[in-house]
Enzyme design. Sequence first.
Site, PDB file in Angstrom:
ATOM      1  N   TRP A 109       0.858  -1.184   0.000  1.00 31.43           N
ATOM      2  CA  TRP A 109       0.000   0.000   0.000  1.00 31.43           C
ATOM      3  C   TRP A 109       0.896   1.235   0.000  1.00 31.43           C
ATOM      4  CZ3 TRP A 109      -2.120   2.478   4.954  1.00 31.43           C
ATOM      5  CH2 TRP A 109      -3.093   3.444   4.670  1.00 31.43           C
ATOM      6  N   ASP A 159      -0.702  -5.579   9.194  1.00 32.01           N
ATOM      7  CA  ASP A 159      -1.745  -4.652   8.752  1.00 32.01           C
ATOM      8  C   ASP A 159      -2.931  -5.495   8.306  1.00 32.01           C
ATOM      9  OD1 ASP A 159      -3.246  -2.514   7.952  1.00 32.01           O
ATOM     10  OD2 ASP A 159      -1.849  -1.788   6.416  1.00 32.01           O
ATOM     11  N   LYS A 171     -13.514  -1.492   5.384  1.00 33.75           N
ATOM     12  CA  LYS A 171     -13.973  -2.384   4.321  1.00 33.75           C
ATOM     13  C   LYS A 171     -15.035  -3.359   4.809  1.00 33.75           C
ATOM     14  CE  LYS A 171     -10.679  -0.772   1.563  1.00 33.75           C
ATOM     15  NZ  LYS A 171      -9.824   0.037   2.438  1.00 33.75           N
TER      16      LYS A 171
END
Length: 413
Positions: A141, A222, A258
């Site tokens: 990311w 993460d 999400k």
Amino acid sequence: MSSIDLETWSQVPLAPPDSIFKLTAAYKADSYPQKVNLGVGAYRDDDNKPWVLPVVKKATEILLGDPTLDHEYLPITGLPEYTSAAAKLILGADSPAISEGRAVSVQTISGTGANHLGALFLSRFYTFNGAKQIFLSDPTWANHHAIFKNVSIEPLLYPYYDPRTIGLDFTGFISALQSAPTHSVFLLHACAHNPTGVDPTPEQWDNIAAVMIERSHYAFFDCAYQGFASGDLDNDARAVRSFIAKGVPLLICQSFAKNAGLYGERVGALHVVASTKDAADRVKSQLSVLQRSEISNPPSYGARVVSLILNNPELFEEWKRDIKTMAHRIIDMRQKLFDILTNELHTPGNWDHILNQIGMFSFTGINPEQSRALVEKGHIYLTTNGRISMAGLNSHNLRYFAESLDKVVRGLL
């Protein structure tokens, strides 16, 4: 007038716009009727609309009907009933780290805030073996790089994605773990790797954990897609729980953007698993100090919504059904895209990776020139590295995308 020059900020360099938000702006400005946005990392339903989860609507109604609800400050480390439930969700309700009081949980400004707070804590208190460095997967990311640079930790890359197989470079990954200085920090994606969608197998995770223990490395997990990846909350937490069981020192950055569709509410948590309760108490005291100096107190609304969902058995079961709805639609899009490319269009190349990858994103394997052609000539908006958001595909645009991808691979677009 004083001879001292007034500050005008004219020497401040103009920063480039964020690539993803720039892509979204270009998509919105495009008047082409068949345009497709495959850049943004947010779920869309089959009509390309944002989906407010039914369980979130129910939780919101409960909150709005609660006469005791106020707008007082939350504790510095967040809403306790939220952080404790969030810890159980990722660590497991029967986790020894929780029962032994070794897990420290702090509410954060979504996963980004968790990454920042975790990075800041490491920058202040981790015993680095030499320079302050963290190993990030290549690729990762994009925001990871900025987050660590901002707290004076240098990001380094370890091999992860293999463009030849459009899969995991497991040999390179293990080699990097073995050759890195002992006591190094490695950032790991718990599930649904962003941006590739390529995850290690359970057996590969076991090997990764073994090397990390052997080399005394620290795992910076993460986790932005728990449940969203496979449709199963426990399955998507497997790597984290396995590492804890094996004794790998770690922390976890958690997001509900999400899997609860709460993108704009910024609901996250940082969980640090310490070796003892005494160490956990020390860690929590310092995280509280760091949090106080940055945001004082986290926001309450999103945390209250998630807390209701996690702590109410009926709402929790409904949430799991909502998660499966999202995950299975994306899995269905993967299967249908694969079928069109392979069985109907006979697109050159092997497209098994579309099925093998997991989660919101997929690396298509196309090159930057082909990606630009899709944007400029096909009005299909994706990043130049060939990454697409599977959530942007639906029954209305799937064939147009597949046919455009076929054309660009054949050099006909």
